[in-house]
Every structure is written in C-alpha cells, then in structure tokens.
Design an enzyme around this catalytic site. Structure first.
Site, PDB file in Angstrom:
ATOM      1  CE  LYS A 128       7.597  -2.410   8.772  1.00 56.72           C
ATOM      2  NZ  LYS A 128       7.637  -2.320   6.997  1.00 56.72           N
ATOM      3  CD  GLN A 147      10.765   0.032  -4.525  1.00 60.53           C
ATOM      4  OE1 GLN A 147      11.696   0.832  -4.589  1.00 60.53           O
ATOM      5  NE2 GLN A 147      10.602  -0.204  -3.003  1.00 60.53           N
ATOM      6  CG  LEU A 176       4.830  10.565   3.367  1.00 64.16           C
ATOM      7  CD1 LEU A 176       5.392  12.046   3.512  1.00 64.16           C
ATOM      8  CD2 LEU A 176       5.953   9.787   3.112  1.00 64.16           C
ATOM      9  N   GLY A 183      14.762   3.991   7.271  1.00 65.19           N
ATOM     10  CA  GLY A 183      14.004   3.203   8.347  1.00 65.19           C
ATOM     11  C   GLY A 183      14.942   1.842   8.432  1.00 65.19           C
ATOM     12  CG  MET A 223       8.142   3.919  -2.263  1.00 62.54           C
ATOM     13  SD  MET A 223       8.130   2.187  -3.284  1.00 62.54           S
ATOM     14  CE  MET A 223       7.015   1.364  -2.077  1.00 62.54           C
ATOM     15  N   GLY A 224       5.757   7.776  -0.439  1.00 65.19           N
ATOM     16  CA  GLY A 224       4.497   8.309  -0.065  1.00 65.19           C
ATOM     17  C   GLY A 224       3.646   7.528   0.866  1.00 65.19           C
ATOM     18  CB  SER A 268       2.503   2.857   3.245  1.00 66.46           C
ATOM     19  OG  SER A 268       3.651   3.590   3.813  1.00 66.46           O
ATOM     20  NE  ARG A 269       3.537  -3.344   0.215  1.00 63.02           N
ATOM     21  CZ  ARG A 269       4.793  -3.095  -0.107  1.00 63.02           C
ATOM     22  NH1 ARG A 269       5.698  -2.720   0.596  1.00 63.02           N
ATOM     23  NH2 ARG A 269       4.909  -3.063  -1.507  1.00 63.02           N
ATOM     24  CG  HIS A 280       7.265   7.668   5.586  1.00 60.20           C
ATOM     25  ND1 HIS A 280       5.984   7.067   5.642  1.00 60.20           N
ATOM     26  CD2 HIS A 280       8.055   6.892   4.784  1.00 60.20           C
ATOM     27  CE1 HIS A 280       5.863   5.979   4.958  1.00 60.20           C
ATOM     28  NE2 HIS A 280       7.288   5.924   4.415  1.00 60.20           N
TER      29      HIS A 280
HETATM   30  O1  PAF Z   1      11.820   2.200   1.593  1.00 59.36           O
HETATM   31  C1  PAF Z   1      11.046   2.792   0.609  1.00 59.36           C
HETATM   32  O2  PAF Z   1      10.212   3.389   0.768  1.00 59.36           O
HETATM   33  C2  PAF Z   1      11.567   2.490  -0.885  1.00 59.36           C
HETATM   34  O3  PAF Z   1      12.186   1.137  -0.970  1.00 59.36           O
HETATM   35  C3  PAF Z   1      12.716   3.564  -1.232  1.00 59.36           C
HETATM   36  C4  PAF Z   1      13.932   3.532  -0.493  1.00 59.36           C
HETATM   37  C5  PAF Z   1      11.960   5.145  -1.164  1.00 59.36           C
HETATM   38  C6  PAF Z   1      12.973   3.327  -2.725  1.00 59.36           C
HETATM   39  O4  PAF Z   1      11.906   3.197  -3.644  1.00 59.36           O
END
Ligand code: PAF
Length: 294
Positions: free
Chosen positions: A146, A58, A30, A144, A27-28, A183-184, A34
């Site tokens: 995680k 999601q 990064l 991942g 989801m960027g 990322s959070r 990642h």
């Molecule tokens: O793990 C993530 O970043 C997201 O849940 C994924 C797998 C890219 C789906 O949006």
C-alpha cells in the site's frame, strides 16, 4: 507473546528467541492489512517481532501526529491472535533520547510523488526503519505494498547501504468495496468513506484498461476520468511510473505502478495498483502527468 518497551528489554527478549527472525514494523491502530503482514511473516520465519511506534520524524508540522489513532491494548490482543512472538512498543524518548541529528536521506526516491507533498516524510521513515532494523536484527522484514513508495525507498536503502536483510512486499488488503485498508480510514465520516472509494475505483479503471491492451496515456486518462467525476477528492497526484518510480519512457511495456494520493475532507489517503502495460497509445489518448489538481 511478550510486550516490551525498552531497547534493553528488546535485546533480552530477542536473545531468548532463537531461529530465523522476521520483523513487521507498524505505527499501531492495527487492521487486517497489518495482521496479513504478521501472518505472512509467520510463514517465513521462526520468530515474528512486531514494532509499534508512531514515528514523529515522518510527520510534517501540519500533519496528523497528535490525532494519529493509538490503541496499544487492542493492538496487542490482535497480535497475539495473529501469532506474533514479541512486540516492541517504545515511547518517543526511548527511540529518540536526544533529537536526531544524523538521519537517513532517501534522496531522489523521497523527492518525487509523496515527497512533493510531504518533503521530509521519506527521510523520517527511512531513519526509523534503519534504527528498528538495527534494534531487531531480522533476517526478513515485511512491508505493505500500500505504501509503494515507502517500500521502494526501503528496498533502495537496503541495497545502497548493504543492510543484508531480505525485504518482502505484501499485497494491499482491501474492503469488499475496494477501499484499501489504512489506519487513517478511521478518520472518515460515512459520507467521506463513500467519496474515498473513487480512489480505488480510479485505479481499477486504469487496471482494466491496461488489461484490455491500453497504453500508458489511455490507462492514466481512464483513472483520471473517474477522479474528475468525484469533486470530493482533492487530488495530490495520479501517476503512472515504472517499479523504480521513474516516469515511463515512450513505448514502455512491462510492470508499472499506478499511484494516487488525495484528500477527502481532512484525511489524506494513498492507494496504488501494480499493472502490466502491454499496449501502446493511439494518438490523442490523454497524458501521463503526475499532478492534476481538480
Ligand atoms: O508504514 C508504516 O506504518 C511506517 O511508515 C513504518 C514503516 C512503521 C515506519 O514508521
């Protein structure tokens, strides 16, 4: 490295890149976690495709979709350095030209743990993962460890729907002080970051106890004790489950997952550790309940 944003451009770019193909979905925003996925993908395939898409499906209505960190330019520079061949970074209208009516249900795998706090989350993850698998048609996809429940749900979808793609889980990357990369983490103020360390400390305490021959209840209790000493963490759950996310039966021995989720300020964090349960509990050594608010 090419960057494309439409399904048509993606199809053209893939046609020009022959060989065994790996995909890393993100989801960027990064980070090193990642990039480790991308570097591992590089060792497993001839062509490495990375997707960057913040998937609205999601996120729950009160979650952080709007403020989720976005940095496409920075991400592209990092991916070029990590050896990606192709980046697919579509907008929402490209992925969902019309609101999704038919979606994937994670079933029981999506209802436990995260599912109790994020009810539609895993269905949203699996729906976009299925679409991206279809669009990128990889031989292997890397995720991942995680997001352990996500990884378990994806493995289950691939098996149940005969998707014929190899799924590889890649270990969690941590900061030197133990904080799992996410990322959070960017949301955390310095004092909150210190508080957040209680999550990885709790897991380490549980893992140490397991390594010392503790049984499931004692392992859970050791982790719970660390969390109870940090009131800044609002715990969603601390759970010890088997690799299929099922509760451990009495006398269980073998591989298990100790998972934690909690909020620090307005930031929700998750973490986990894979442990080997070799010991048995002595009478009175704590309990293995999965939801313990404090
Ligand atoms: O793990 C993530 O970043 C997201 O849940 C994924 C797998 C890219 C789906 O949006």
């Amino acid at each position: 490295m090419r960057v494309v944003s439409t399904k048509a451009e993606l199809a053209d770019a893939l046609a020009a890149l022959p060989g065994r193909r790996a995909v890393v979905m993100t989801m960027g925003a990064l980070h090193e976690g990642h990039l480790t996925l991308v570097r591992t993908a590089r060792t497993l395939a001839d062509v490495v495709v990375v997707t960057i898409f913040v998937n609205p499906l999601q996120f729950g209505p009160t979650e952080d979709l709007a403020r989720y960190p976005r940095d496409l330019e920075g991400d592209v520079a990092k991916l070029a350095g990590a050896g990606a061949d192709l980046v697919f970074a579509p907008g929402v209208a490209e992925v969902y030209p019309t609101p999704a009516v038919v979606t994937v249900s994670a079933g029981r795998v999506g209802e436990v743990l995260e599912g109790e706090f994020r009810p539609a989350h895993m269905d949203g993850v699996l729906t976009v993962v299925l679409k991206l698998l279809h669009l990128t048609a990889p031989d292997v996809a890397l995720f991942g460890q995680k997001d352990a429940q996500q990884l378990a749900a994806i493995r289950r979808m691939v098996a149940d729907l005969d998707l014929g793609v190899e799924i590889v889980g890649v270990p969690i990357v941590r900061e030197p002080d133990g904080l799992a990369l996410s990322s959070r983490n960017a949301y955390l103020a310095p004092d909150e970051r210190t508080v957040a360390l209680a999550l990885s400390r709790a897991l380490a305490a549980g893992a140490d106890l397991a390594a010392a021959g503790g049984g499931p209840r004692a392992v859970h209790a050791a982790a719970a004790e660390v969390l109870a000493a940090e009131p800044g963490v609002v715990l969603d759950y601390l759970a010890l489950v088997d690799p299929a996310l099922d509760p451990l039966p009495e006398g269980y021995r073998g591989s298990a997952l100790l998972l934690v989720a909690g909020r620090v300020g307005t930031t929700r964090l998750i973490d986990n550790v894979v442990i080997d349960i070799a010991g048995i509990d002595v009478a009175g050594a704590g309990s293995v309940e999965s939801n313990e608010e404090h």
